[in-house]
Write a protein that holds these residues in place. Sequence first.
Motif, PDB file in Angstrom:
ATOM      1  N   GLN A 267     -27.107 114.011   8.933  1.00 39.06           N
ATOM      2  CA  GLN A 267     -27.153 115.455   9.186  1.00 39.06           C
ATOM      3  C   GLN A 267     -27.588 115.789  10.607  1.00 39.06           C
ATOM      4  N   TYR A 268     -28.261 114.827  11.268  1.00 35.90           N
ATOM      5  CA  TYR A 268     -28.854 115.099  12.573  1.00 35.90           C
ATOM      6  C   TYR A 268     -28.381 114.072  13.600  1.00 35.90           C
ATOM      7  N   PRO A 269     -28.533 114.393  14.910  1.00 36.13           N
ATOM      8  CA  PRO A 269     -28.225 113.391  15.940  1.00 36.13           C
ATOM      9  C   PRO A 269     -29.126 112.166  15.791  1.00 36.13           C
ATOM     10  N   ASN A 270     -28.675 111.051  16.369  1.00 38.49           N
ATOM     11  CA  ASN A 270     -29.471 109.822  16.391  1.00 38.49           C
ATOM     12  C   ASN A 270     -29.777 109.295  14.999  1.00 38.49           C
ATOM     13  N   GLN A 271     -28.727 108.994  14.247  1.00 38.04           N
ATOM     14  CA  GLN A 271     -28.921 108.391  12.929  1.00 38.04           C
ATOM     15  C   GLN A 271     -29.204 106.905  13.089  1.00 38.04           C
ATOM     16  N   VAL A 272     -30.398 106.503  12.744  1.00 41.68           N
ATOM     17  CA  VAL A 272     -30.816 105.098  12.797  1.00 41.68           C
ATOM     18  C   VAL A 272     -30.534 104.500  11.427  1.00 41.68           C
ATOM     19  N   ASN A 273     -29.439 103.749  11.335  1.00 40.10           N
ATOM     20  CA  ASN A 273     -28.941 103.304  10.039  1.00 40.10           C
ATOM     21  C   ASN A 273     -28.564 101.832  10.097  1.00 40.10           C
ATOM     22  N   ASN A 274     -28.929 101.082   9.060  1.00 36.55           N
ATOM     23  CA  ASN A 274     -28.654  99.640   9.008  1.00 36.55           C
ATOM     24  C   ASN A 274     -27.169  99.309   9.073  1.00 36.55           C
ATOM     25  N   ILE A 275     -26.309 100.256   8.734  1.00 34.74           N
ATOM     26  CA  ILE A 275     -24.878  99.997   8.749  1.00 34.74           C
ATOM     27  C   ILE A 275     -24.398  99.630  10.156  1.00 34.74           C
ATOM     28  N   LEU A 276     -25.178  99.995  11.170  1.00 35.68           N
ATOM     29  CA  LEU A 276     -24.834  99.618  12.532  1.00 35.68           C
ATOM     30  C   LEU A 276     -25.010  98.124  12.772  1.00 35.68           C
ATOM     31  N   VAL A 277     -25.752  97.450  11.905  1.00 33.06           N
ATOM     32  CA  VAL A 277     -26.147  96.068  12.166  1.00 33.06           C
ATOM     33  C   VAL A 277     -25.443  95.043  11.294  1.00 33.06           C
ATOM     34  N   PHE A 278     -25.550  95.174   9.969  1.00 31.07           N
ATOM     35  CA  PHE A 278     -25.260  94.031   9.111  1.00 31.07           C
ATOM     36  C   PHE A 278     -23.810  93.547   9.134  1.00 31.07           C
ATOM     37  N   PRO A 279     -22.786  94.410   9.251  1.00 29.32           N
ATOM     38  CA  PRO A 279     -21.423  93.849   9.250  1.00 29.32           C
ATOM     39  C   PRO A 279     -21.163  92.918  10.436  1.00 29.32           C
ATOM     40  N   GLY A 280     -21.498  93.372  11.639  1.00 30.25           N
ATOM     41  CA  GLY A 280     -21.278  92.548  12.825  1.00 30.25           C
ATOM     42  C   GLY A 280     -22.198  91.354  12.900  1.00 30.25           C
ATOM     43  N   LEU A 281     -23.440  91.533  12.425  1.00 28.83           N
ATOM     44  CA  LEU A 281     -24.392  90.423  12.445  1.00 28.83           C
ATOM     45  C   LEU A 281     -23.888  89.256  11.609  1.00 28.83           C
ATOM     46  N   PHE A 282     -23.474  89.526  10.373  1.00 28.71           N
ATOM     47  CA  PHE A 282     -23.042  88.425   9.524  1.00 28.71           C
ATOM     48  C   PHE A 282     -21.694  87.862   9.963  1.00 28.71           C
ATOM     49  N   ARG A 283     -20.852  88.700  10.512  1.00 27.17           N
ATOM     50  CA  ARG A 283     -19.601  88.170  11.060  1.00 27.17           C
ATOM     51  C   ARG A 283     -19.903  87.182  12.183  1.00 27.17           C
ATOM     52  N   GLY A 284     -20.891  87.528  13.015  1.00 28.16           N
ATOM     53  CA  GLY A 284     -21.296  86.631  14.089  1.00 28.16           C
ATOM     54  C   GLY A 284     -21.929  85.359  13.571  1.00 28.16           C
ATOM     55  N   LEU A 285     -22.731  85.463  12.518  1.00 25.54           N
ATOM     56  CA  LEU A 285     -23.351  84.273  11.931  1.00 25.54           C
ATOM     57  C   LEU A 285     -22.289  83.318  11.397  1.00 25.54           C
ATOM     58  N   LEU A 286     -21.288  83.862  10.724  1.00 27.51           N
ATOM     59  CA  LEU A 286     -20.227  83.015  10.167  1.00 27.51           C
ATOM     60  C   LEU A 286     -19.399  82.372  11.268  1.00 27.51           C
ATOM     61  N   LYS A 287     -19.110  83.109  12.317  1.00 28.93           N
ATOM     62  CA  LYS A 287     -18.286  82.571  13.418  1.00 28.93           C
ATOM     63  C   LYS A 287     -19.036  81.515  14.228  1.00 28.93           C
ATOM     64  N   SER A 288     -20.345  81.688  14.365  1.00 25.65           N
ATOM     65  CA  SER A 288     -21.123  80.802  15.225  1.00 25.65           C
ATOM     66  C   SER A 288     -21.704  79.601  14.498  1.00 25.65           C
ATOM     67  N   GLY A 289     -21.855  79.707  13.180  1.00 19.84           N
ATOM     68  CA  GLY A 289     -22.501  78.635  12.427  1.00 19.84           C
ATOM     69  C   GLY A 289     -24.010  78.675  12.489  1.00 19.84           C
ATOM     70  N   ILE A 290     -24.588  79.742  13.027  1.00 21.96           N
ATOM     71  CA  ILE A 290     -26.045  79.888  13.067  1.00 21.96           C
ATOM     72  C   ILE A 290     -26.586  79.971  11.641  1.00 21.96           C
ATOM     73  N   LYS A 291     -27.649  79.244  11.380  1.00 16.17           N
ATOM     74  CA  LYS A 291     -28.168  79.119  10.017  1.00 16.17           C
ATOM     75  C   LYS A 291     -29.368  80.001   9.714  1.00 16.17           C
ATOM     76  N   LYS A 292     -30.030  80.501  10.723  1.00 15.46           N
ATOM     77  CA  LYS A 292     -31.221  81.316  10.499  1.00 15.46           C
ATOM     78  C   LYS A 292     -31.157  82.574  11.358  1.00 15.46           C
ATOM     79  N   VAL A 293     -31.676  83.671  10.830  1.00 16.94           N
ATOM     80  CA  VAL A 293     -31.823  84.905  11.600  1.00 16.94           C
ATOM     81  C   VAL A 293     -33.258  84.942  12.114  1.00 16.94           C
ATOM     82  N   ASP A 294     -33.438  84.664  13.410  1.00 22.79           N
ATOM     83  CA  ASP A 294     -34.787  84.645  13.968  1.00 22.79           C
ATOM     84  C   ASP A 294     -35.006  85.866  14.865  1.00 22.79           C
TER      85      ASP A 294
END
Length: 405
Positions: free
Chosen positions: A310-337
């Motif tokens: 409803q307001y400017p500056n929506q801080v939402n997890n949806i900005l993170v998890f899709p790209g993060l896990f796509r990167g983890l799968l592509k890179s083979g990284i095993k831990k999120v540090d």
Amino acid sequence: MDKDNDEIFKLHEKHNGVLGIEPDMEIKNKSDLGKAYTPGVASISKLIEAHPDMKDRLTMSGKLIAVVTDGSAVLGLGNIGPAGGLPVVEGKALLYKDLAGVNALPMTVSQVPTKEFVETIKNISLSFAGIHLEDIAAPRCFEIEEALSQVLDIPVYHDDQEGTAIVVLAGLINAAKVVGKPLKNLKVVINGVGASGLATAKLLFAVGIRHLTLVDLYGVIQGTDSRYNHYQTDFVNQAGLKVSGKTLDEVIDHQDAFIGLSTSKVLNQSQVKRMAANPIIFALANPVPEILPADAHQAGAGVVATGSSQYPNQVNNILVFPGLFRGLLKSGIKKVDYRIEAVVAQALAGMIEVPTSEKIVPGVFDQDVVKTITAAVVNSASTNAVNQHQPATFKDRDHDVISVL
């Protein structure tokens, strides 16, 4: 039932949810059947028996993640049980596929003891390339993530912890620029130190923000307060956080930033006025924030963010998890540090070339969010030694500040 809810119910009922499974090959004849199923898969099975790692190249286990909940802390609804949590993890699985092309399977586990929960996920883990934990109450979520990170050789990620921490840091990086204050010098009060609040505190500390004050149900968290769980008090002790004052009202004076991960209407205009000049207000409670943006701005806030569209500056997890896990799968990284979390936050913040009080993070549907985060994760694999620190623990108050910021 109002009109909007009626439409939502009809949509979900029509499709039996929002997710399905689509084949990656067609079966048109006996030859196709023999290659996809028996007898062809017999040779695949024998090869995997001899070389188990081949399963990730020859079956969908190499591209499938599990999105798992026990329904103990669902959105703002609280403990509504595993079945009640299923629509949320199904929705997350849809977003993975739609936004990032990542295959995800929504799953629920009964609210069994932590050890049994961990054993359940461990026993099915060969089917997956990663585990996304969702809507699990604290401190149980800390115990589960920590245990799974120790016994599994695939990424384990809790969106309520790491996802929230990353997007908050991204927003704070740019908010600090807007108000003209060095990020690492900020005095920050975090109100609400459950799963998301504690993970946020740890990440902010890891990138060098040392002036932290943590406030939860019983007031300011002190290292000796037995009313708080040991994950909360351990962090306060190990990070050396020493704060005078017992309540939010007593510690709000001269704070540069308020990060609310708590409940509605716990911050008022009088308190905002007592903060440092041009304070940063992240009022992230949903559906009603800790303070309404208009009230915060009227009281002198330099930047205001919420968790709402409803307001400017929506801080939402949806900005993170899709790209993060796509990167983890592509890179083979095993831990999120912490280093990966900081890299992702920096990449997300960097998408806003000139931050303003109305724009500190990309919008949920802005182009290139997934692409940018994926690239940041993949690149981090070749520039730093990763996988040495598990985000569910925090043991060294004097460890090096993450240097990516």
